[in-house]
Design a protein around this motif. Structure first.
Motif, PDB file in Angstrom:
ATOM      1  N   ASN A  56     -10.711  -5.963  -6.098  1.00  0.00           N
ATOM      2  CA  ASN A  56     -10.141  -4.904  -6.937  1.00  0.00           C
ATOM      3  C   ASN A  56      -8.636  -4.763  -6.787  1.00  0.00           C
ATOM      4  O   ASN A  56      -7.936  -4.478  -7.761  1.00  0.00           O
ATOM      5  CB  ASN A  56     -10.807  -3.570  -6.608  1.00  0.00           C
ATOM      6  CG  ASN A  56     -12.292  -3.572  -6.902  1.00  0.00           C
ATOM      7  OD1 ASN A  56     -12.778  -4.319  -7.746  1.00  0.00           O
ATOM      8  ND2 ASN A  56     -13.036  -2.728  -6.200  1.00  0.00           N
ATOM      9  N   LYS A  57      -8.124  -4.916  -5.580  1.00  0.00           N
ATOM     10  CA  LYS A  57      -6.688  -4.776  -5.292  1.00  0.00           C
ATOM     11  C   LYS A  57      -6.111  -3.508  -5.949  1.00  0.00           C
ATOM     12  O   LYS A  57      -5.069  -3.536  -6.601  1.00  0.00           O
ATOM     13  CB  LYS A  57      -5.928  -6.015  -5.739  1.00  0.00           C
ATOM     14  CG  LYS A  57      -6.346  -7.286  -4.997  1.00  0.00           C
ATOM     15  CD  LYS A  57      -5.465  -8.470  -5.333  1.00  0.00           C
ATOM     16  CE  LYS A  57      -5.933  -9.742  -4.633  1.00  0.00           C
ATOM     17  NZ  LYS A  57      -5.814  -9.674  -3.181  1.00  0.00           N
ATOM     18  N   ASP A  58      -6.790  -2.398  -5.735  1.00  0.00           N
ATOM     19  CA  ASP A  58      -6.379  -1.131  -6.345  1.00  0.00           C
ATOM     20  C   ASP A  58      -5.939  -0.099  -5.316  1.00  0.00           C
ATOM     21  O   ASP A  58      -5.910   1.095  -5.600  1.00  0.00           O
ATOM     22  CB  ASP A  58      -7.526  -0.558  -7.195  1.00  0.00           C
ATOM     23  CG  ASP A  58      -8.794  -0.302  -6.382  1.00  0.00           C
ATOM     24  OD1 ASP A  58      -8.800  -0.609  -5.170  1.00  0.00           O
ATOM     25  OD2 ASP A  58      -9.773   0.198  -6.962  1.00  0.00           O
ATOM     26  N   MET A  59      -5.608  -0.574  -4.112  1.00  0.00           N
ATOM     27  CA  MET A  59      -5.123   0.286  -3.033  1.00  0.00           C
ATOM     28  C   MET A  59      -6.191   1.268  -2.542  1.00  0.00           C
ATOM     29  O   MET A  59      -5.880   2.327  -2.006  1.00  0.00           O
ATOM     30  CB  MET A  59      -3.876   1.063  -3.478  1.00  0.00           C
ATOM     31  CG  MET A  59      -2.710   0.188  -3.882  1.00  0.00           C
ATOM     32  SD  MET A  59      -1.903  -0.587  -2.470  1.00  0.00           S
ATOM     33  CE  MET A  59      -1.088   0.833  -1.760  1.00  0.00           C
ATOM     34  N   LYS A  60      -7.453   0.907  -2.741  1.00  0.00           N
ATOM     35  CA  LYS A  60      -8.541   1.781  -2.326  1.00  0.00           C
ATOM     36  C   LYS A  60      -9.663   0.972  -1.682  1.00  0.00           C
ATOM     37  O   LYS A  60      -9.821  -0.212  -1.961  1.00  0.00           O
ATOM     38  CB  LYS A  60      -9.120   2.547  -3.518  1.00  0.00           C
ATOM     39  CG  LYS A  60      -8.189   3.562  -4.140  1.00  0.00           C
ATOM     40  CD  LYS A  60      -8.876   4.273  -5.299  1.00  0.00           C
ATOM     41  CE  LYS A  60      -7.961   5.302  -5.932  1.00  0.00           C
ATOM     42  NZ  LYS A  60      -8.620   5.992  -7.082  1.00  0.00           N
ATOM     43  N   PHE A  72      -5.590   6.922   3.714  1.00  0.00           N
ATOM     44  CA  PHE A  72      -4.893   5.651   3.496  1.00  0.00           C
ATOM     45  C   PHE A  72      -3.639   5.855   2.644  1.00  0.00           C
ATOM     46  O   PHE A  72      -2.605   5.237   2.889  1.00  0.00           O
ATOM     47  CB  PHE A  72      -5.828   4.641   2.831  1.00  0.00           C
ATOM     48  CG  PHE A  72      -5.208   3.291   2.622  1.00  0.00           C
ATOM     49  CD1 PHE A  72      -4.961   2.446   3.697  1.00  0.00           C
ATOM     50  CD2 PHE A  72      -4.852   2.855   1.355  1.00  0.00           C
ATOM     51  CE1 PHE A  72      -4.373   1.188   3.517  1.00  0.00           C
ATOM     52  CE2 PHE A  72      -4.273   1.613   1.158  1.00  0.00           C
ATOM     53  CZ  PHE A  72      -4.024   0.772   2.240  1.00  0.00           C
ATOM     54  N   GLU A  73      -3.706   6.725   1.654  1.00  0.00           N
ATOM     55  CA  GLU A  73      -2.525   7.032   0.839  1.00  0.00           C
ATOM     56  C   GLU A  73      -1.383   7.551   1.711  1.00  0.00           C
ATOM     57  O   GLU A  73      -0.215   7.193   1.505  1.00  0.00           O
ATOM     58  CB  GLU A  73      -2.875   8.058  -0.237  1.00  0.00           C
ATOM     59  CG  GLU A  73      -3.758   7.531  -1.350  1.00  0.00           C
ATOM     60  CD  GLU A  73      -4.081   8.589  -2.388  1.00  0.00           C
ATOM     61  OE1 GLU A  73      -3.518   9.711  -2.299  1.00  0.00           O
ATOM     62  OE2 GLU A  73      -4.883   8.315  -3.285  1.00  0.00           O
ATOM     63  N   MET A 105      -7.807  -3.774   6.598  1.00  0.00           N
ATOM     64  CA  MET A 105      -8.301  -4.680   5.563  1.00  0.00           C
ATOM     65  C   MET A 105      -7.751  -4.328   4.179  1.00  0.00           C
ATOM     66  O   MET A 105      -7.280  -5.204   3.436  1.00  0.00           O
ATOM     67  CB  MET A 105      -9.830  -4.656   5.533  1.00  0.00           C
ATOM     68  CG  MET A 105     -10.444  -5.661   4.565  1.00  0.00           C
ATOM     69  SD  MET A 105     -10.062  -7.376   4.993  1.00  0.00           S
ATOM     70  CE  MET A 105     -11.317  -7.693   6.220  1.00  0.00           C
ATOM     71  N   VAL A 106      -7.778  -3.054   3.815  1.00  0.00           N
ATOM     72  CA  VAL A 106      -7.279  -2.649   2.490  1.00  0.00           C
ATOM     73  C   VAL A 106      -5.776  -2.906   2.388  1.00  0.00           C
ATOM     74  O   VAL A 106      -5.278  -3.333   1.341  1.00  0.00           O
ATOM     75  CB  VAL A 106      -7.622  -1.174   2.200  1.00  0.00           C
ATOM     76  CG1 VAL A 106      -7.014  -0.736   0.867  1.00  0.00           C
ATOM     77  CG2 VAL A 106      -9.137  -0.964   2.161  1.00  0.00           C
ATOM     78  N   ALA A 107      -5.045  -2.679   3.467  1.00  0.00           N
ATOM     79  CA  ALA A 107      -3.610  -2.945   3.447  1.00  0.00           C
ATOM     80  C   ALA A 107      -3.327  -4.432   3.263  1.00  0.00           C
ATOM     81  O   ALA A 107      -2.452  -4.825   2.474  1.00  0.00           O
ATOM     82  CB  ALA A 107      -2.965  -2.443   4.740  1.00  0.00           C
TER      83      ALA A 107
END
Length: 204
Positions: A56-60, A72-73, A105-107
């Motif tokens: 997704n690469k949507d920062m979530k 995370f935000e 991982m999300v970063a």
């Protein structure tokens, strides 16, 4: 500049909380925006290894029914992140382990969002196991291209009951010095993430 301190102890007002506050005081005096976030005791689940963040690469994270995405935000916005944990069976608290796995991982999946940020670990310990906690937090920082500042000793404070760490003069002095070092480092580095090399994929 903005520093986010994350308390991974479910015991609000305990020794981890106290140490984090001592780190933040010099930063607040230096004009930084400071925030102490209470994560311990809140709902945050572990990573499912679904790899949806890489798709997704949507920062979530695809798991959106707990505290992770909001926190995370804040981590992405922060110039410096200070993660504090008590020592539970020689490791981090469950909440901090979940945060490290998912935020790291999300970063990474979204262009290495933590690259160039300052990252520090703070550990409360009764007797043994603190170095493993310290290393566990710093491992996420180091593989994320973050900058880990030193201090006068490892960032540990000794105590079991609430308030015990106030008797650890060396530990509290170290926390003060850590805050001062982060403030100095913030002036010395360019916090522009675009100046760091991007890695499109990780080996998995």
């Amino acid at each position: 500049m903005y520093v986010l301190a994350i308390n991974g102890s479910p015991r609000k007002g305990g020794n981890t909380d106290t140490m984090l506050q001592h780190v933040l005081k010099p930063l607040e005096s230096a004009g930084w925006e400071t925030e102490l976030y209470q994560l311990g005791g809140k709902n945050i689940r572990g990573c499912m290894a679904c790899m949806k963040c890489w798709e997704n690469k949507d920062m979530k994270c695809v798991v959106d029914n707990d505290k992770f995405n909001g926190l995370f935000e804040k981590m992405v916005r922060a110039d410096a992140i200070v993660i504090g944990s008590p020592t539970y069976f020689a490791s981090v608290s469950a909440e901090i382990k979940a945060l490290l796995d998912r935020s790291g991982m999300v970063a990474l999946a979204n262009g290495r969002q933590f690259a160039g940020k300052i990252g520090a670990a703070v550990v409360a310990v009764r007797r043994g196991g603190a170095i493993n906690v310290f290393d566990t937090i710093n491992h996420m920082y180091q593989m994320s291209q973050m900058i880990v500042p030193g201090s006068t000793y490892w960032n540990l404070g000794r105590g079991m009951d609430k308030g015990d760490v106030l008797e650890d003069a060396e530990g509290l002095t170290n926390m003060k010095n850590l805050g001062e070092t982060i403030a100095w480092l913030g002036k010395a580095i360019n916090p522009n993430m675009d100046s760091f090399p991007q890695v499109d994929e990780i080996t998995r």
